[in-house]
Write a protein that holds these residues in place. Structure first.
Motif, PDB file in Angstrom:
ATOM      1  N   ARG A   1      -6.450  -5.965   2.645  1.00 35.82           N
ATOM      2  CA  ARG A   1      -5.326  -6.104   3.578  1.00 35.82           C
ATOM      3  C   ARG A   1      -4.244  -6.974   2.961  1.00 35.82           C
ATOM      4  NH1 ARG A   1      -3.671  -5.687   8.786  1.00 35.82           N
ATOM      5  NH2 ARG A   1      -2.445  -7.395   9.624  1.00 35.82           N
ATOM      6  N   ALA A   2      -4.633  -8.071   2.338  1.00 35.76           N
ATOM      7  CA  ALA A   2      -3.666  -8.966   1.700  1.00 35.76           C
ATOM      8  C   ALA A   2      -2.927  -8.265   0.559  1.00 35.76           C
ATOM      9  CB  ALA A   2      -4.359 -10.226   1.191  1.00 35.76           C
ATOM     10  N   ALA A   3      -3.641  -7.422  -0.181  1.00 39.65           N
ATOM     11  CA  ALA A   3      -3.012  -6.707  -1.294  1.00 39.65           C
ATOM     12  C   ALA A   3      -1.962  -5.732  -0.792  1.00 39.65           C
ATOM     13  CB  ALA A   3      -4.072  -5.969  -2.112  1.00 39.65           C
ATOM     14  N   VAL A   4      -2.209  -5.111   0.347  1.00 42.32           N
ATOM     15  CA  VAL A   4      -1.249  -4.155   0.901  1.00 42.32           C
ATOM     16  C   VAL A   4      -0.105  -4.888   1.572  1.00 42.32           C
ATOM     17  CG1 VAL A   4      -0.908  -2.359   2.638  1.00 42.32           C
ATOM     18  CG2 VAL A   4      -2.920  -2.304   1.164  1.00 42.32           C
ATOM     19  N   MET A   5      -0.428  -5.852   2.404  1.00 38.55           N
ATOM     20  CA  MET A   5       0.592  -6.513   3.203  1.00 38.55           C
ATOM     21  C   MET A   5       1.329  -7.620   2.455  1.00 38.55           C
ATOM     22  SD  MET A   5       0.443  -4.706   5.720  1.00 38.55           S
ATOM     23  CE  MET A   5      -0.650  -3.597   6.535  1.00 38.55           C
ATOM     24  N   GLY A   6       0.716  -8.160   1.410  1.00 35.73           N
ATOM     25  CA  GLY A   6       1.326  -9.292   0.725  1.00 35.73           C
ATOM     26  C   GLY A   6       2.137  -8.933  -0.496  1.00 35.73           C
ATOM     27  N   ALA A   7       2.267  -7.641  -0.791  1.00 32.18           N
ATOM     28  CA  ALA A   7       2.945  -7.233  -2.020  1.00 32.18           C
ATOM     29  C   ALA A   7       4.215  -6.463  -1.692  1.00 32.18           C
ATOM     30  CB  ALA A   7       2.016  -6.346  -2.850  1.00 32.18           C
ATOM     31  N   LYS A   8       5.159  -6.511  -2.623  1.00 35.31           N
ATOM     32  CA  LYS A   8       6.314  -5.613  -2.564  1.00 35.31           C
ATOM     33  C   LYS A   8       5.949  -4.424  -3.436  1.00 35.31           C
ATOM     34  CE  LYS A   8      10.046  -8.492  -1.239  1.00 35.31           C
ATOM     35  NZ  LYS A   8      11.465  -8.692  -1.279  1.00 35.31           N
ATOM     36  N   HIS A   9       5.744  -3.301  -2.817  1.00 36.17           N
ATOM     37  CA  HIS A   9       5.241  -2.132  -3.524  1.00 36.17           C
ATOM     38  C   HIS A   9       6.344  -1.456  -4.328  1.00 36.17           C
ATOM     39  CE1 HIS A   9       1.292  -2.445  -1.791  1.00 36.17           C
ATOM     40  NE2 HIS A   9       1.881  -2.772  -0.658  1.00 36.17           N
ATOM     41  N   ALA A  10       6.009  -1.157  -5.569  1.00 35.93           N
ATOM     42  CA  ALA A  10       6.968  -0.564  -6.505  1.00 35.93           C
ATOM     43  C   ALA A  10       7.195   0.901  -6.183  1.00 35.93           C
ATOM     44  CB  ALA A  10       6.432  -0.710  -7.929  1.00 35.93           C
ATOM     45  N   ALA A  11       8.275   1.412  -6.714  1.00 35.53           N
ATOM     46  CA  ALA A  11       8.604   2.826  -6.573  1.00 35.53           C
ATOM     47  C   ALA A  11       7.426   3.666  -7.042  1.00 35.53           C
ATOM     48  CB  ALA A  11       9.842   3.153  -7.397  1.00 35.53           C
ATOM     49  N   GLY A  12       7.095   4.692  -6.276  1.00 31.75           N
ATOM     50  CA  GLY A  12       6.017   5.589  -6.656  1.00 31.75           C
ATOM     51  C   GLY A  12       4.643   5.206  -6.157  1.00 31.75           C
ATOM     52  N   THR A  13       4.516   4.085  -5.471  1.00 32.30           N
ATOM     53  CA  THR A  13       3.223   3.683  -4.927  1.00 32.30           C
ATOM     54  C   THR A  13       2.843   4.612  -3.774  1.00 32.30           C
ATOM     55  OG1 THR A  13       3.583   1.366  -5.483  1.00 32.30           O
ATOM     56  CG2 THR A  13       1.947   1.812  -3.790  1.00 32.30           C
ATOM     57  N   VAL A  14       1.583   5.011  -3.734  1.00 34.78           N
ATOM     58  CA  VAL A  14       1.052   5.778  -2.608  1.00 34.78           C
ATOM     59  C   VAL A  14      -0.028   4.934  -1.952  1.00 34.78           C
ATOM     60  CG1 VAL A  14      -0.138   7.875  -1.859  1.00 34.78           C
ATOM     61  CG2 VAL A  14       1.532   7.990  -3.727  1.00 34.78           C
ATOM     62  N   ILE A  15       0.141   4.672  -0.658  1.00 37.61           N
ATOM     63  CA  ILE A  15      -0.824   3.903   0.125  1.00 37.61           C
ATOM     64  C   ILE A  15      -1.471   4.864   1.113  1.00 37.61           C
ATOM     65  CG2 ILE A  15      -1.144   1.990   1.748  1.00 37.61           C
ATOM     66  CD1 ILE A  15       1.582   0.897   0.618  1.00 37.61           C
TER      67      ILE A  15
END
Length: 102
Positions: free
Chosen positions: A59-73
């Motif tokens: 959860r922290a990895a998803v919510m605590g990061a600014k996701h770069a272009a091209g990321t698929v969650i």
């Protein structure tokens, strides 16, 4: 339907946006994430998996990061709705977060 989701995620990702795929169950989420990873082959980062059974670290990895272009969650509907997901400036310029529902 699976091929349509994978193709849609790939098209949006290629335009530089972050893609959030919301699935109705963990099993469908695993299926989608595996298919997206397979379609990317060895040339891309793996999906970020944020499913209902995710740990606090996930959860922290998803919510605590600014996701770069091209990321698929890939997420379950109960894990979150994208309101806490931040995207990097480049992805924001490309259109920000794109949500796909399965």
């Amino acid at each position: 339907w699976l091929q349509a989701v994978v193709a849609g995620a790939g098209e949006v990702r290629a335009r530089g946006r972050v893609v959030l795929v919301i699935c109705e169950s963990i099993s469908i989420g695993v299926l989608v994430a595996d298919a997206v990873d397979e379609a990317r082959g060895d040339g891309g980062d793996k999906c970020v998996r944020y499913l209902l059974n995710a740990s606090d670290d996930a959860r922290a990895a998803v919510m605590g990061a600014k996701h770069a272009a091209g990321t698929v969650i890939v997420s379950t509907a109960l894990s979150g709705r994208g309101v806490d997901i931040c995207v990097a400036p480049g992805a924001l310029r490309a259109g920000g977060l794109h949500v796909l529902l399965t």
